[in-house]
Scaffold this active site. Structure first.
Site, PDB file in Angstrom:
ATOM      1  N   LYS A 173       7.154  17.821  -3.830  1.00  0.00           N
ATOM      2  CA  LYS A 173       7.199  16.492  -4.451  1.00  0.00           C
ATOM      3  C   LYS A 173       6.024  16.287  -5.410  1.00  0.00           C
ATOM      4  O   LYS A 173       4.878  16.533  -5.058  1.00  0.00           O
ATOM      5  CB  LYS A 173       7.162  15.419  -3.362  1.00  0.00           C
ATOM      6  CG  LYS A 173       8.316  15.512  -2.370  1.00  0.00           C
ATOM      7  CD  LYS A 173       8.154  14.502  -1.247  1.00  0.00           C
ATOM      8  CE  LYS A 173       6.963  14.828  -0.374  1.00  0.00           C
ATOM      9  NZ  LYS A 173       6.805  13.875   0.737  1.00  0.00           N
ATOM     10  N   THR A 204       2.466   2.087  -2.468  1.00  0.00           N
ATOM     11  CA  THR A 204       3.187   3.348  -2.236  1.00  0.00           C
ATOM     12  C   THR A 204       3.046   3.825  -0.791  1.00  0.00           C
ATOM     13  O   THR A 204       3.394   4.958  -0.476  1.00  0.00           O
ATOM     14  CB  THR A 204       2.646   4.458  -3.158  1.00  0.00           C
ATOM     15  OG1 THR A 204       1.233   4.576  -2.923  1.00  0.00           O
ATOM     16  CG2 THR A 204       2.901   4.153  -4.614  1.00  0.00           C
ATOM     17  N   GLY A 206       3.801   4.871   2.717  1.00  0.00           N
ATOM     18  CA  GLY A 206       5.040   5.258   3.402  1.00  0.00           C
ATOM     19  C   GLY A 206       6.075   5.902   2.509  1.00  0.00           C
ATOM     20  O   GLY A 206       7.216   6.115   2.930  1.00  0.00           O
ATOM     21  N   THR A 207       5.682   6.265   1.289  1.00  0.00           N
ATOM     22  CA  THR A 207       6.653   6.863   0.357  1.00  0.00           C
ATOM     23  C   THR A 207       7.230   8.172   0.899  1.00  0.00           C
ATOM     24  O   THR A 207       8.441   8.388   0.862  1.00  0.00           O
ATOM     25  CB  THR A 207       5.995   7.113  -1.015  1.00  0.00           C
ATOM     26  OG1 THR A 207       5.530   5.864  -1.511  1.00  0.00           O
ATOM     27  CG2 THR A 207       6.976   7.691  -1.998  1.00  0.00           C
ATOM     28  N   GLY A 208       6.351   9.044   1.418  1.00  0.00           N
ATOM     29  CA  GLY A 208       6.827  10.342   1.925  1.00  0.00           C
ATOM     30  C   GLY A 208       7.765  10.171   3.105  1.00  0.00           C
ATOM     31  O   GLY A 208       8.808  10.837   3.194  1.00  0.00           O
ATOM     32  N   CYS A 209       7.387   9.292   4.021  1.00  0.00           N
ATOM     33  CA  CYS A 209       8.227   9.028   5.210  1.00  0.00           C
ATOM     34  C   CYS A 209       9.594   8.522   4.781  1.00  0.00           C
ATOM     35  O   CYS A 209      10.638   8.985   5.255  1.00  0.00           O
ATOM     36  CB  CYS A 209       7.580   7.961   6.101  1.00  0.00           C
ATOM     37  SG  CYS A 209       5.851   8.254   6.481  1.00  0.00           S
TER      38      CYS A 209
HETATM   39  O1  PXL Z   1       2.890   8.701   5.031  1.00  0.00           O
HETATM   40  C1  PXL Z   1       2.396   9.539   6.011  1.00  0.00           C
HETATM   41  C2  PXL Z   1       2.342   8.872   7.337  1.00  0.00           C
HETATM   42  C3  PXL Z   1       3.153   9.343   8.353  1.00  0.00           C
HETATM   43  N1  PXL Z   1       3.147   8.804   9.589  1.00  0.00           N
HETATM   44  C4  PXL Z   1       2.362   7.768   9.881  1.00  0.00           C
HETATM   45  C5  PXL Z   1       1.540   7.234   8.908  1.00  0.00           C
HETATM   46  C6  PXL Z   1       1.521   7.791   7.594  1.00  0.00           C
HETATM   47  C7  PXL Z   1       0.661   7.242   6.547  1.00  0.00           C
HETATM   48  O2  PXL Z   1      -0.151   6.385   6.726  1.00  0.00           O
HETATM   49  O3  PXL Z   1       0.770   6.189   9.211  1.00  0.00           O
HETATM   50  C8  PXL Z   1       2.385   7.209  11.263  1.00  0.00           C
END
Ligand code: PXL
Length: 258
Positions: A173, A204, A206-209
């Site tokens: 990404k 942004t 939590g974008t990856g999650c």
């Molecule tokens: O975005 C990665 C991520 C994954 N999981 C948890 C997070 C974060 C980013 O802060 O808090 C629990």
């Protein structure tokens, strides 16, 4: 039948990332969500104060309980925390009869560590080979492949290497590139790029999650990989563009997008 997806990830009590983001995304895609918590964070949009991992045996018991009763059509992993959890899940994943999307979370969006150095090594050696799709950002791709990944040509190389390490497909990404946000997919011996204009925003978190949850949800609904990635890219771009502006720090996305 109702599509089902499972997330195995950490908790963000402020609701923008981790398991909370995954469940909101599954729901938005019309998918029934199951959720196994690997670690608790103490955090809000201004930062992470504390991370506590769940014992690996308790993670495995949760996954078994969930999937033996309500089998998912796809699953994803997010933050896994400890080497013990990564090892235990890699072993368990050998039995999965559904695709596993691995979001190799290492550092949260505020720079706090969400996995130990040992855990990161085991993600590369033990979990990547179990992945139907691994989707690292630039830093995670560099850590997993031991190469510098700073432009699209290095992203293509890193994606191919991740498949040589055993992943069925890899999506590197480019959200942290300069210029457009171009993501590089390598699957079945070919590359494909997914590009969206860069959106200037601090929201942004939590974008990856959210992105990996959207891919997982589409796979659970039976989409082909390329279609799942394309749809997830459209969703994540809209979710960033219409972020609600919550919190005093790096705020969450609009999980109601599209
Ligand atoms: O975005 C990665 C991520 C994954 N999981 C948890 C997070 C974060 C980013 O802060 O808090 C629990």
């Amino acid at each position: 039948v109702t599509p089902v997806a499972l997330t195995i990830a950490g908790s963000d009590p402020s609701g923008g990332a981790g398991i909370q983001a995954d469940l909101k995304t599954f729901h938005q895609f019309g998918v029934y969500g199951e959720a196994v918590i690997t670690l608790l964070t103490v955090q809000n949009t201004t930062g992470i104060a504390r991370v506590e991992c769940v014992p690996a045996t308790l993670v495995v018991e949760q996954v078994r309980a969930a999937i033996e009763d309500i089998p998912p059509q796809a699953a994803k992993t997010g933050a896994l925390g400890s080497a013990e959890i990564v090892e235990a899940l890699a072993e368990l994943a050998a039995e999965f009869g559904f695709p596993l999307v691995v979001d190799p979370v290492m550092i949260g969006s505020h720079g706090s560590s969400l996995s130990s150095p040992d855990a990161r090594r085991l993600v590369a050696t033990r979990l990547v080979p179990r992945a139907f799709l691994v989707m690292p950002n630039l830093d995670e791709a560099a850590a997993l492949t031991c190469m510098e990944v700073k432009d699209v040509s290095a992203m293509r190389e890193a994606a191919a290497r991740l498949c040589a390490m055993g992943a069925r497909a890899a999506l590197v990404k480019g959200g942290h590139l300069e210029g457009p946000a171009t993501d590089v997919l390598y699957a079945d011996g070919a590359w494909r790029e997914f590009t969206a204009p860069r959106i200037e925003t601090r929201h942004t978190h939590g974008t990856g999650c959210t992105y990996s949850a959207a891919v997982t949800a589409s796979l659970a609904r039976g989409s082909r990989l390329e279609d799942a990635v394309a749809r997830a890219k459209t969703y994540i771009t809209a979710a960033i563009r219409t972020a609600p502006g919550l919190g005093r720090g790096r705020g969450p996305l609009n999980h109601h997008a599209l």
